[in-house]
Design an enzyme around this catalytic site. Structure first.
Site, PDB file in Angstrom:
ATOM      1  CG  ASP A   1     -46.083  87.117  15.197  1.00  0.00           C
ATOM      2  OD1 ASP A   1     -46.333  86.216  16.021  1.00  0.00           O
ATOM      3  OD2 ASP A   1     -46.380  87.023  13.975  1.00  0.00           O
TER       4      ASP A   1
ATOM      5  NE  ARG B   1     -51.588  83.857  26.029  1.00  0.00           N
ATOM      6  CZ  ARG B   1     -52.593  83.331  25.324  1.00  0.00           C
ATOM      7  NH1 ARG B   1     -53.770  83.148  25.879  1.00  0.00           N
ATOM      8  NH2 ARG B   1     -52.425  83.030  24.054  1.00  0.00           N
TER       9      ARG B   1
ATOM     10  CB  CYS C   1     -47.939  73.827  19.317  1.00  0.00           C
ATOM     11  SG  CYS C   1     -47.479  74.835  17.918  1.00  0.00           S
TER      12      CYS C   1
ATOM     13  CG  PHE D   1     -42.493  82.549  17.523  1.00  0.00           C
ATOM     14  CD1 PHE D   1     -42.354  82.441  16.141  1.00  0.00           C
ATOM     15  CD2 PHE D   1     -41.431  82.142  18.322  1.00  0.00           C
ATOM     16  CE1 PHE D   1     -41.192  81.915  15.578  1.00  0.00           C
ATOM     17  CE2 PHE D   1     -40.265  81.626  17.771  1.00  0.00           C
ATOM     18  CZ  PHE D   1     -40.146  81.507  16.401  1.00  0.00           C
TER      19      PHE D   1
END
Ligand code: SAH
Length: 402
Positions: free
Chosen positions: A256, A217, A346, A233
């Protein structure tokens, strides 16, 4: 060999199976055991000995899982008791001292194998701890662990979120969230690099917030001044808030599928003094949204793709790779020439090479050469045991796309 008085029941290895343990690996697969120690209950402590009877390590055993033993110590003098847990937690806290609490008061406090405590993760949200216990062995240490965590951190409360599917493999039940110590409010206010977020430790995804993206971030901010940013997302707006804070001229679209997540994202904008109405918040399936956006000729300067894990097991790997391809294809198609793509995965079974490979395939298909600018894994509060690359899961690439 030590002649320590501390002894647990013994599990013996087949000949020459101690090598990886001696290099610091913390797992023993059932096939490496001479004989399964049937007489030990799931989660019971064992001393692992070589085929010649030498002490190798100490851990906990589970007859139901492929990973038969997870190692807690290589030191025969170290008993697995309250003081062992205190020491491990203190060492974990010492690493997290790098965070200035005025800037960052949320981080992963215990990262399972990475912090020498297989089977448990603990995330810190200001003065609240949220823990997940994944194994029968750690479940047996639960009362001691909770006491040690509260004592070492001085936390106000500890919430147990034992809802991970991996518990089933261990023969454990999935549980509703339980306050294991102190008190835990419905919402916690945290700071991450000076940016504020509301976290819902009870119902939020994972343990409430994706603290593994902190460094990504921060890295994003150098690309977003005055830009049009698409955050796919978005969850509760982690990347979005950082981007929007870089300039009044920056415009952020957050997408999202979860309505509560999008509502929380809006609130997180307001919390940071941003005008949420000056940005876009969409409850939508990202794939549908991107298809429409492409048809409508939308173009963004920066696109963030941080999807949930598409593959949790090897068996769905190729299906997952297809999904990453499609997603990155769609993401690039709404990125203006020269724009910045942050793409993440991930999924533990998808490696950095897989993600790089996927990107090059997409780049070739679209005739859009890609420059790789930065690559990241987890943050420093998600340390990884050097000899256990299989515990890595997060990959993030910043690219410029022609
Ligand atoms: N980038 C976020 C974390 C993303 S987690 C952060 O920094 O906090 C993955 C998110 O994807 C979750 O919020 C989940 O609700 C959302 N999601 C899952 N499938 C989706 C889909 N098909 N379309 C849109 N969002 C989806």
């Amino acid at each position: 060999m030590s002649t320590s008085a501390i002894r647990y029941p013994t599990a013996s290895l087949k000949p020459d199976r101690e090598k990886s343990l001696l290099s610091g690996h913390l797992w023993i697969f059932s096939g490496a055991l001479q004989q399964p120690p049937h007489w030990i209950e799931a989660g019971g402590l064992v001393d692992v000995k070589s085929s010649t009877g030498q002490f190798v390590a100490r851990g906990y055993y589970n007859p139901h899982t492929d990973i038969a033993i997870r190692i807690l110590t290589h030191n025969s003098e170290e008993a697995i008791d309250a003081s062992f847990l205190h020491l491990r937690i203190r060492s974990a806290l010492e690493l997290r001292d790098i965070f200035d609490p005025d800037q960052t008061n949320t981080y992963r406090l215990l990262n399972a194998e990475g912090d020498g405590l297989p089977g448990v993760i603990v995330d810190r949200y200001a003065d609240i701890l949220v823990a997940q216990i994944h194994t029968a062995g750690m479940e047996r240490l639960r009362p001691l662990l909770i006491e040690a965590l509260m004592a070492e951190t001085g936390a106000r409360g500890l919430l147990l979120r034992n809802d991970s599917q991996s518990r089933r493999r261990e023969g454990l039940e999935l549980e509703e969230p339980i306050v294991a110590a102190g008190e835990v409010p419905a919402q916690v206010l945290v700071r991450e690099n000076g940016v504020q977020f509301h976290v819902d430790p009870w119902q939020g995804q994972k343990t409430g917030f994706f603290i593994d993206q902190r460094d990504k971030r921060a890295a994003l901010c150098k690309y977003t001044h005055g830009k049009r940013v698409l955050n796919c997302f978005s969850y509760t707006g982690g990347f979005s808030v950082y981007a929007a804070l870089t300039s009044h001229e920056t415009n952020v679209t957050s997408v999202d599928i979860s309505a509560p997540a999008i509502e929380a994202a809006r609130q997180n904008f307001t919390l940071n003094g941003l005008d949420a109405d000056a940005h876009q918040f969409l409850i939508a399936d990202v794939f549908d949204y991107l298809e429409r956006a492409q048809q409508d000729g939308e173009q963004f300067d920066v696109v963030v793709l941080d999807p949930p894990a598409f593959a949790k097991t090897q068996s769905v790997r190729s299906q997952a790779l297809k999904a990453y391809r499609r997603l990155n294809m769609l993401g690039m198609q709404v990125l203006r020439p020269g724009g910045i793509l942050l793409t993440c995965s991930c999924s533990g079974v998808i490696g950095m090479d897989d993600l790089l490979g996927t990107l090059s395939q997409v780049a070739q298909r679209l005739h859009r050469p890609v420059q790789l600018l930065e690559s990241y894994t987890h943050g420093v509060d998600h340390p990884m045991n050097l000899v256990m690359p299989e515990t890595a899961y997060l990959k993030a690439l910043f690219c410029r796309v022609e």
